[in-house]
Write an enzyme that holds these catalytic residues in place. Structure first.
Site, PDB file in Angstrom:
ATOM      1  N   CYS A 199       0.985  -1.090  -0.094  1.00  0.00           N
ATOM      2  CA  CYS A 199      -0.116  -0.016  -0.066  1.00  0.00           C
ATOM      3  C   CYS A 199       0.802   1.336  -0.075  1.00  0.00           C
ATOM      4  O   CYS A 199       1.956   1.185  -0.078  1.00  0.00           O
ATOM      5  CB  CYS A 199      -0.964   0.038   1.227  1.00  0.00           C
ATOM      6  SG  CYS A 199      -0.093  -0.106   2.816  1.00  0.00           S
ATOM      7  N   THR A 200       0.350   2.432   0.243  1.00  0.00           N
ATOM      8  CA  THR A 200       1.132   3.486   0.117  1.00  0.00           C
ATOM      9  C   THR A 200       2.357   3.743   1.204  1.00  0.00           C
ATOM     10  O   THR A 200       3.517   3.984   0.581  1.00  0.00           O
ATOM     11  CB  THR A 200       0.234   4.775   0.586  1.00  0.00           C
ATOM     12  OG1 THR A 200      -0.883   4.636  -0.358  1.00  0.00           O
ATOM     13  CG2 THR A 200       0.860   6.172  -0.104  1.00  0.00           C
TER      14      THR A 200
END
Ligand SMILES: [Zn+2]
Ligand SMILES: [Zn+2]
Length: 343
Positions: A199-200
């Site tokens: 994810c980020t």
């Protein structure tokens, strides 16, 4: 004692421009047991307000999730402050690659039920039983392995402008939705394949990996520090970059370019473009992708209706808005029938 912002975003913007100082944009998170989140919140606000920190920070009984900017020359002071909090000592700071002095314009520290709206009932599984954390080099090895299934744990408008080559990118609006869709897609491979997720900044995978282990997946891996840290390691260690396009981020910059590839298209005319904007009609504020030419033609709006409204005097716009929240559209980021080229 001042516990909240005194300056408006506009006033802050002017001040930042005037000062012209370097600022670092960074994020971090930690799961920890916080007995009194209100008290902790006030402690952070008072200290960080004095250090001229700006950003959006969530505090909950389960920990802290922070995205912020700090004046470069006060970074050491900020770091020292973190190190004095036992669960934040040496916490990994994801420092942005591209810096914008206006990435944040206010300091907002909010007490929430959870630090990520994950929709999970934490009582039902062991959140500490996480997947194996891997660094960029090991992550590259894993995604070269034919026995790996690579999954993007972010939402559709994030993966639309950039993702890892070969990743599954669920077409979802929420984290909770993606958990079920991925499980359904991969249920045949709970034992024989590597489930590798990213994810980020890593925070979403912390819970997701524990959840999937609870659901019977045997080989679960997560990219430590997410795309942000991956990019830093790739640059420092001269590794092959397997991320194409831009990394969507949650501040004014909206994204960081990681590779030169433009993988998305303007939602209005269909030509290659990966610039997110918000519709200029404040009552709409839809997040979508718009090229320069369309922005000019549409006066920064998503539709002809919005263009008409945005052209009205402010008072009239306000009267139109009365009683009608825009929250549904903000939630449905980048989804609207008027956008012909949104896939
Ligand atoms: Zn266009
Ligand atoms: Zn609009």
């Amino acid at each position: 004692m001042q516990l909240y912002n005194k300056l408006s975003a506009k006033e802050r913007e002017a001040l930042l421009e005037e000062a012209g100082e370097d600022r670092l944009t960074l994020s971090f998170y930690a799961y920890a047991k916080i007995g009194n989140p209100e008290l902790f919140r006030n402690h952070l606000f008072i200290a960080w307000d004095q250090m001229d920190v700006l950003g959006r920070i969530y505090v909950a009984h389960e920990g802290i999730n922070a995205q912020l900017s700090v004046p470069a020359d006060r970074f050491n002071e900020f770091k020292k402050f973190l190190d004095e909090i036992y669960f934040l000592e040496n916490v990994r700071l994801n420092i942005a690659i591209e810096h914008d002095i206006k990435s944040f314009l206010k300091l907002k520290v909010k007490v929430r039920k959870k630090i990520v709206a994950d929709g999970l009932n934490d009582e039902t599984f062991d959140v500490r039983n996480k997947g194996v954390h891997v660094d960029a080099a090991k992550f590259n090895d894993l995604i070269n392995d034919p026995n790996t299934i690579l999954v993007d744990m972010r939402n559709h408008y994030e993966s639309e402008i950039g993702h890892f080559q070969g990743a599954i990118t669920p077409d979802v609006d929420t984290f909770r939705d993606s958990l079920d869709i991925i499980e359904e897609d991969l249920k045949e491979h709970k034992e024989d394949k590597n489930l590798v997720m990213y994810c980020t900044g890593g925070i979403r995978c912390e819970k997701a990996s524990a959840y999937y282990k609870h659901r019977g997946f045997k080989n679960v891996f997560q990219l430590e520090g997410g795309i942000i840290e991956y990019t830093r390691q790739v640059e420092n260690q001269k590794l092959e970059n397997k991320f194409i396009g831009k990394n969507f981020v949650f501040d004014h910059r909206r994204s960081e370019r990681i590779s030169e590839d433009v993988i998305a298209q303007c939602h209005q005319c269909g030509k290659p473009c990966d610039t997110h904007v918000n519709c200029a009609n404040e009552a709409c504020h839809l997040l979508f992708i718009q090229c320069k030419e369309c922005a000019e033609k549409m006066n920064d709006c998503c539709s002809d209706d919005c263009k008409e409204i945005a052209a009205l005097p402010y008072e009239e716009q306000k009267a139109l808005r009365k009683g009608k929240g825009a929250s549904n559209k903000i939630f449905k980021k980048g989804r609207s029938e008027v956008l012909r080229f949104k896939q």
